[in-house]
Scaffold this active site. Structure first.
Site, short mmCIF file in Angstrom:
data_model
loop_
_atom_site.label_atom_id
_atom_site.label_comp_id
_atom_site.label_asym_id
_atom_site.label_seq_id
_atom_site.Cartn_x
_atom_site.Cartn_y
_atom_site.Cartn_z
N PHE A 150 0.84 -1.15 -0.10
CA PHE A 150 0.16 0.11 0.04
C PHE A 150 0.83 1.17 0.08
O PHE A 150 1.73 1.63 0.84
CB PHE A 150 -0.93 0.02 1.25
CG PHE A 150 -1.90 1.29 1.25
CD1 PHE A 150 -3.21 1.27 0.34
CD2 PHE A 150 -1.40 2.32 1.79
CE1 PHE A 150 -3.82 2.47 0.35
CE2 PHE A 150 -2.32 3.55 1.74
CZ PHE A 150 -3.46 3.50 1.00
N ASP A 235 9.49 2.96 2.01
CA ASP A 235 8.14 3.70 2.32
C ASP A 235 7.91 3.63 4.06
O ASP A 235 7.31 2.75 4.34
CB ASP A 235 6.93 3.28 1.65
CG ASP A 235 5.64 4.33 2.03
OD1 ASP A 235 5.80 4.90 2.85
OD2 ASP A 235 4.63 4.00 1.11
N LYS A 264 2.23 11.09 7.17
CA LYS A 264 1.30 10.89 8.37
C LYS A 264 1.88 11.55 9.61
O LYS A 264 1.56 12.68 9.66
CB LYS A 264 1.20 9.18 8.71
CG LYS A 264 0.26 8.71 7.62
CD LYS A 264 -0.11 7.28 7.85
CE LYS A 264 -1.11 7.10 6.93
NZ LYS A 264 -1.04 6.10 5.60
C1 LIG Z 1 -1.09 6.29 4.21
C2 LIG Z 1 0.22 5.49 3.54
C3 LIG Z 1 0.17 6.16 2.32
C4 LIG Z 1 -0.29 7.31 1.49
O1 LIG Z 1 -0.52 8.32 2.42
P1 LIG Z 1 -1.44 9.42 2.24
O2 LIG Z 1 -1.37 10.60 3.15
O3 LIG Z 1 -3.05 8.77 2.54
O4 LIG Z 1 -1.62 9.87 0.71
C5 LIG Z 1 1.65 5.78 1.68
N1 LIG Z 1 2.46 4.76 2.14
C6 LIG Z 1 2.05 3.95 3.17
C7 LIG Z 1 3.02 3.08 3.69
C8 LIG Z 1 0.82 4.56 3.99
O5 LIG Z 1 0.50 3.95 5.05
#
Ligand SMILES: *Cc1c(COP(=O)(O)O)cnc(C)c1O
Length: 409
Positions: A150, A235, A264
């Site tokens: 994700f 990520d 986040k």
């Molecule tokens: C939440 C998340 C995203 C995307 O972040 P948004 O601010 O919702 O666009 C990307 N990578 C990971 C691992 C995430 O948990």
């Protein structure tokens, strides 16, 4: 027509839910609670009921709701300047970037807003680096990604999602991505070629159910990237900034990435703040006009981000996450065989697989809501537990007790 009033005709939670359902798109399926206020690890709904937050905005609220230092930093900056665009310099950007680079042990910072934008930015930078520095023939660069990933919701990012719900009907998709099974180092080795610009991985897959890869997998990914002259992009949008204990989930394996995507918690739960941080020779490929964002690196975002960096600089949240996380995992492990099939995770982060025959993840989340705990399922039968790092051990136990009751039922 529904009228909304605070006076004698009190507006009920159902009125607000009906309003959302009528006027907002249906791309979420929220639990039936309407939050009006929050502080620390607690939220209060429009009816005055209090709930313990066991989700933390998917780790956007690592410091809890309205942490006083973060609110103060935002309020102070609101009284000075909030937005300049990047057409001009301002007095927060350079300091934010320097402090974030120092905290993360990196050399350069590309500030953006949402997590998906940070990932998009990292992909663009990796492609340009592959053409201009590595010497990959134009238009042929590949990026290796993991199944069940994700990384966000843009058209390019869903192009390499393996979740049909996230992809169906959104094509045609962006080419140039090669997907391998998460946690399989042999598959990763086989997928990397001289055209590989980068390998993009979540060090722990959150959305997939808090999947922790086998020991040594991330170190092997690092080694394979070094061998092939490819970039390792971590990520850490959800796993980073002390969620698993140390600053980065990669730190558990003493692995360094070439680029990290952050988001986040970087915005302190106040506003969207994201960034790509990493090697200067990689991020340095961008020239004026090639990439940007109206809001990325704005003064308000930088001021809040700097306050987040100060909190992380104390090490207190890393310690809390490590100590409370050990407690969380010890207690959750006791539930295996008592309504729980498996527990995964690190620090204050856990995926709780409910045993077959028990409630669905949705039913369990609804039952937790009735017990005053906010949590959310992922993939049918997994509860994703991510309390704010400011939670006390007593509060943590209260939430775990509620989970124990719900999964046994
Ligand atoms: C939440 C998340 C995203 C995307 O972040 P948004 O601010 O919702 O666009 C990307 N990578 C990971 C691992 C995430 O948990």
């Amino acid at each position: 027509m529904t009228t909304f009033a605070d006076g004698p005709t009190r507006t009920t939670p159902a009125d607000f839910i009906a309003l959302d359902e009528r006027w907002s798109t249906h791309n979420y399926h929220p639990l039936p609670v309407v939050i009006a206020e929050a502080e620390g690890a607690w939220v209060t709904d429009v009816a005055g009921e209090r709930y313990l937050d066991f989700l933390s905005g998917y780790s956007a609220l690592n410091f809890g709701h309205r942490h006083p230092d973060l609110v103060a930093a935002a309020a102070e900056q609101l009284g000075r300047v909030t937005l300049t665009s990047r057409a001009f310099h301002h007095d927060q950007l350079g300091r934010f970037c320097r402090e974030l680079a120092e905290l993360t042990g990196t050399e350069m910072v590309l500030p953006m807003n949402s997590g998906a934008e940070a990932v998009e930015s990292a992909l663009k930078v990796a492609r340009k680096w592959a053409y201009r520095v590595k010497g990959v023939p134009d238009g042929t660069a590949e990026i290796v990604v993991a199944g069940s990933n994700f990384h966000g919701r843009t058209t390019t990012i869903v192009s390499f999602s393996t979740d049909e719900t996230a992809r169906a009907d959104f094509g045609p998709f962006t080419p140039g991505f090669v997907t391998v099974e998460y946690g399989d180092a042999g598959a990763l080795a086989a997928a990397i070629t001289e055209r590989t610009a980068a390998v993009l991985l979540e060090p722990i897959q959150g959305e997939a159910g808090v999947l922790v890869p086998p020991d040594g997998y991330l170190a092997e990914a690092r080694r394979l990237c070094d061998e092939a002259g490819a970039l390792l992009i971590a990520d850490e949008i959800q796993s980073g900034l002390a969620r698993t204990g140390p600053l980065f989930a990669l730190d558990h394996e003493r692995v360094r990435a070439d680029l990290y995507t952050l988001g986040k918690a970087l915005g302190g739960g106040i506003l969207p703040v994201s960034a790509v941080v990493g090697r200067a020779d990689v991020l340095g490929v961008l020239r004026p006009g090639e990439h940007g964002s109206t809001f990325g690196g704005n003064p308000l975002a930088c001021a809040v981000g700097r306050a987040v960096i100060r909190l992380l600089g104390t090490g207190e949240f890393q310690q809390r996450s490590t100590a409370l996380g050990a407690h969380l995992h010890t207690r959750l492990a006791e539930l295996v065989g008592q309504g729980v099939a498996e527990i995964r995770g690190r620090g204050l982060w856990a995926g709780v697989d409910i045993a077959p025959g028990g409630p669905t993840g949705r039913q369990a989340s609804e039952a937790l809501l009735r017990r005053g705990v906010l949590c959310k399922e992922t993939h049918g039968s997994t509860l994703r537990v991510a309390p704010p790092l400011v939670i006390t051990e007593t509060e943590l136990d209260r939430g775990i007790d509620a989970i124990a009751e719900v999964v046994r039922a």
